[in-house]
Design a protein around this motif. Structure first.
Motif, PDB file in Angstrom:
ATOM      1  N   GLY A 299       0.821  -1.208   0.000  1.00 19.05           N
ATOM      2  CA  GLY A 299       0.000   0.000   0.000  1.00 19.05           C
ATOM      3  C   GLY A 299       0.851   1.252   0.000  1.00 19.05           C
ATOM      4  N   ASN A 300       0.510   2.192  -0.886  1.00 18.47           N
ATOM      5  CA  ASN A 300       1.258   3.442  -0.949  1.00 18.47           C
ATOM      6  C   ASN A 300       0.375   4.519  -1.558  1.00 18.47           C
ATOM      7  N   ARG A 301       0.216   5.602  -0.871  1.00 19.11           N
ATOM      8  CA  ARG A 301      -0.654   6.695  -1.304  1.00 19.11           C
ATOM      9  C   ARG A 301      -0.311   7.136  -2.728  1.00 19.11           C
ATOM     10  N   GLY A 302      -1.332   7.260  -3.550  1.00 20.82           N
ATOM     11  CA  GLY A 302      -1.143   7.734  -4.912  1.00 20.82           C
ATOM     12  C   GLY A 302      -0.694   6.662  -5.883  1.00 20.82           C
ATOM     13  N   GLN A 303      -0.661   5.413  -5.421  1.00 22.32           N
ATOM     14  CA  GLN A 303      -0.182   4.336  -6.283  1.00 22.32           C
ATOM     15  C   GLN A 303      -1.132   3.136  -6.286  1.00 22.32           C
ATOM     16  N   ALA A 304      -2.414   3.383  -6.357  1.00 19.28           N
ATOM     17  CA  ALA A 304      -3.377   2.273  -6.360  1.00 19.28           C
ATOM     18  C   ALA A 304      -3.091   1.310  -7.505  1.00 19.28           C
ATOM     19  N   ASN A 305      -2.764   1.838  -8.672  1.00 25.95           N
ATOM     20  CA  ASN A 305      -2.480   0.987  -9.830  1.00 25.95           C
ATOM     21  C   ASN A 305      -1.183   0.195  -9.634  1.00 25.95           C
ATOM     22  N   TYR A 306      -0.140   0.882  -9.216  1.00 26.80           N
ATOM     23  CA  TYR A 306       1.175   0.260  -9.036  1.00 26.80           C
ATOM     24  C   TYR A 306       1.141  -0.763  -7.895  1.00 26.80           C
ATOM     25  N   ALA A 307       0.500  -0.384  -6.783  1.00 24.96           N
ATOM     26  CA  ALA A 307       0.408  -1.290  -5.638  1.00 24.96           C
ATOM     27  C   ALA A 307      -0.380  -2.546  -5.989  1.00 24.96           C
ATOM     28  N   ALA A 308      -1.472  -2.375  -6.725  1.00 22.25           N
ATOM     29  CA  ALA A 308      -2.283  -3.530  -7.124  1.00 22.25           C
ATOM     30  C   ALA A 308      -1.482  -4.460  -8.035  1.00 22.25           C
ATOM     31  N   ALA A 309      -0.744  -3.885  -8.977  1.00 24.48           N
ATOM     32  CA  ALA A 309       0.060  -4.697  -9.885  1.00 24.48           C
ATOM     33  C   ALA A 309       1.156  -5.436  -9.137  1.00 24.48           C
ATOM     34  N   LYS A 310       1.833  -4.751  -8.233  1.00 26.38           N
ATOM     35  CA  LYS A 310       2.940  -5.373  -7.506  1.00 26.38           C
ATOM     36  C   LYS A 310       2.440  -6.429  -6.514  1.00 26.38           C
ATOM     37  N   ALA A 311       1.279  -6.201  -5.931  1.00 28.92           N
ATOM     38  CA  ALA A 311       0.689  -7.227  -5.065  1.00 28.92           C
ATOM     39  C   ALA A 311       0.240  -8.418  -5.905  1.00 28.92           C
ATOM     40  N   GLY A 312      -0.318  -8.142  -7.068  1.00 25.59           N
ATOM     41  CA  GLY A 312      -0.731  -9.205  -7.963  1.00 25.59           C
ATOM     42  C   GLY A 312       0.435 -10.084  -8.378  1.00 25.59           C
ATOM     43  N   LEU A 313       1.593  -9.487  -8.566  1.00 31.21           N
ATOM     44  CA  LEU A 313       2.781 -10.253  -8.938  1.00 31.21           C
ATOM     45  C   LEU A 313       3.188 -11.237  -7.845  1.00 31.21           C
ATOM     46  N   GLN A 314       2.886 -10.906  -6.606  1.00 28.62           N
ATOM     47  CA  GLN A 314       3.216 -11.840  -5.520  1.00 28.62           C
ATOM     48  C   GLN A 314       2.335 -13.083  -5.594  1.00 28.62           C
ATOM     49  N   GLY A 315       1.049 -12.897  -5.863  1.00 33.43           N
ATOM     50  CA  GLY A 315       0.166 -14.054  -6.030  1.00 33.43           C
ATOM     51  C   GLY A 315       0.516 -14.849  -7.274  1.00 33.43           C
ATOM     52  N   PHE A 316       0.868 -14.152  -8.331  1.00 29.70           N
ATOM     53  CA  PHE A 316       1.296 -14.778  -9.578  1.00 29.70           C
ATOM     54  C   PHE A 316       2.542 -15.637  -9.331  1.00 29.70           C
ATOM     55  N   THR A 317       3.471 -15.094  -8.574  1.00 27.37           N
ATOM     56  CA  THR A 317       4.716 -15.798  -8.248  1.00 27.37           C
ATOM     57  C   THR A 317       4.436 -17.107  -7.519  1.00 27.37           C
ATOM     58  N   LYS A 318       3.615 -17.046  -6.507  1.00 22.91           N
ATOM     59  CA  LYS A 318       3.334 -18.238  -5.701  1.00 22.91           C
ATOM     60  C   LYS A 318       2.610 -19.314  -6.523  1.00 22.91           C
ATOM     61  N   THR A 319       1.736 -18.874  -7.411  1.00 24.78           N
ATOM     62  CA  THR A 319       1.012 -19.830  -8.260  1.00 24.78           C
ATOM     63  C   THR A 319       1.947 -20.502  -9.259  1.00 24.78           C
ATOM     64  N   LEU A 320       2.819 -19.727  -9.888  1.00 29.11           N
ATOM     65  CA  LEU A 320       3.764 -20.315 -10.838  1.00 29.11           C
ATOM     66  C   LEU A 320       4.734 -21.258 -10.136  1.00 29.11           C
ATOM     67  N   ALA A 321       5.097 -20.930  -8.903  1.00 28.27           N
ATOM     68  CA  ALA A 321       5.988 -21.822  -8.145  1.00 28.27           C
ATOM     69  C   ALA A 321       5.351 -23.195  -7.985  1.00 28.27           C
ATOM     70  N   ILE A 322       4.050 -23.223  -7.738  1.00 28.58           N
ATOM     71  CA  ILE A 322       3.318 -24.495  -7.600  1.00 28.58           C
ATOM     72  C   ILE A 322       3.239 -25.220  -8.938  1.00 28.58           C
ATOM     73  N   GLU A 323       2.919 -24.480  -9.997  1.00 26.87           N
ATOM     74  CA  GLU A 323       2.721 -25.104 -11.301  1.00 26.87           C
ATOM     75  C   GLU A 323       4.020 -25.608 -11.931  1.00 26.87           C
ATOM     76  N   LEU A 324       5.108 -24.860 -11.766  1.00 26.99           N
ATOM     77  CA  LEU A 324       6.339 -25.168 -12.482  1.00 26.99           C
ATOM     78  C   LEU A 324       7.367 -25.937 -11.664  1.00 26.99           C
ATOM     79  N   GLY A 325       7.102 -26.111 -10.383  1.00 27.45           N
ATOM     80  CA  GLY A 325       8.064 -26.802  -9.532  1.00 27.45           C
ATOM     81  C   GLY A 325       8.396 -28.206 -10.002  1.00 27.45           C
ATOM     82  N   ARG A 326       7.432 -28.911 -10.519  1.00 28.06           N
ATOM     83  CA  ARG A 326       7.651 -30.291 -10.959  1.00 28.06           C
ATOM     84  C   ARG A 326       8.570 -30.365 -12.180  1.00 28.06           C
ATOM     85  N   PHE A 327       8.802 -29.214 -12.811  1.00 25.09           N
ATOM     86  CA  PHE A 327       9.667 -29.197 -13.992  1.00 25.09           C
ATOM     87  C   PHE A 327      11.066 -28.655 -13.674  1.00 25.09           C
TER      88      PHE A 327
END
Length: 255
Positions: A149-177
């Protein structure tokens, strides 16, 4: 004994013309990788490529808008043909369009989410094919302390938080490879982007640096090389049991 990376390992670093991306490309080349230096304009990557080649490394510049699916597919194909199939990806490309929510235009939201989140999705999807074929790979996504969270950065904060969820999901999907996927979340780091943000806010950048340094445990702000060092570890073979993590590189604890 953990095998060392060699120049047969191809890494792709987006947004690598300057700042954290350039420092990361240079560091990974120093680690023995062949590096595809990617930015909107390949000509802007000349200094990064020159720094790598002058040190005896191997790099080439490529242009692509990471938010454009066709351009992403095309650039990964070119990289594969010219320097080798990529198995290391650093999703660093990013922009800011700061504004308070009630002032934020649709275009400001879409542009930031498009580059950061859609760009990481498109690049990861394109590279994962080569990771699966190789049975080994590393993906590092650039998040930020602004994800909290950071004032004036709703778009940037949402994108950067989204990348954390994206990261964790890809770790699950690609770990077997044989792949690991992690995120690095920098704190205040001296780059052209943060300098430009200070100018837009009407704040003297040197004063902003001093103010931020006083609030950081190690009493200094970050440099691009600090972030590159963390990425270097996460892309190494020695980091094979670290996946799905968000590493805050901020000079102290982050709430």
């Amino acid at each position: 004994m953990t095998p060392l990376l060699t120049d047969t390992t191809t890494a792709v670093v987006t947004g690598a013309a300057r700042g954290i991306g350039a420092a990361t490309a240079i560091r990974l080349a120093g680690d023995g990788m062949r590096v595809a230096v990617v930015d909107l304009d390949a000509a802007d990557c000349a200094a990064t490529v020159e720094a790598i080649t002058a040190a005896g490394g191997h790099a080439a510049a490529f242009d692509a808008d990471v938010a454009d699916a066709e351009q992403v597919a095309r650039v990964i194909e070119r990289i594969t043909e010219e320097i080798g199939a990529p198995t290391v990806l650093v999703n660093n490309a990013g922009i800011t369009r700061d504004n308070l929510l009630f002032k934020m235009a649709d275009e400001e939201w879409d542009a930031v989410v498009g580059v950061h989140l859609r760009g990481a999705f498109l690049m990861s999807r394109a590279v994962q094919k080569h990771i699966v074929e190789a049975g080994w790979g590393r993906i590092v996504n650039l998040s930020s302390t602004s994800a909290l969270g950071n004032r004036g950065q709703a778009n940037y904060a949402a994108a950067k938080a989204g990348l954390q969820g994206f990261t964790k999901t890809l770790a699950i999907e690609l770990g077997r490879f044989g792949a690991t996927v992690n995120a690095v979340a920098p704190g205040f780091t001296v780059t052209e982007m943060t300098a430009a943000a200070a100018v837009r806010a009407g704040v003297d950048f040197e004063e902003a640096i001093a103010t931020m340094a006083a609030q950081i445990a190690v009493r200094r702000v970050g440099q691009p090389e600090d972030i590159a060092n963390a990425i270097s570890f996460l892309t190494s073979r020695g980091a094979g049991f670290v996946s799905g993590q968000v590493l805050y590189v901020a000079g102290g604890p982050v709430a």
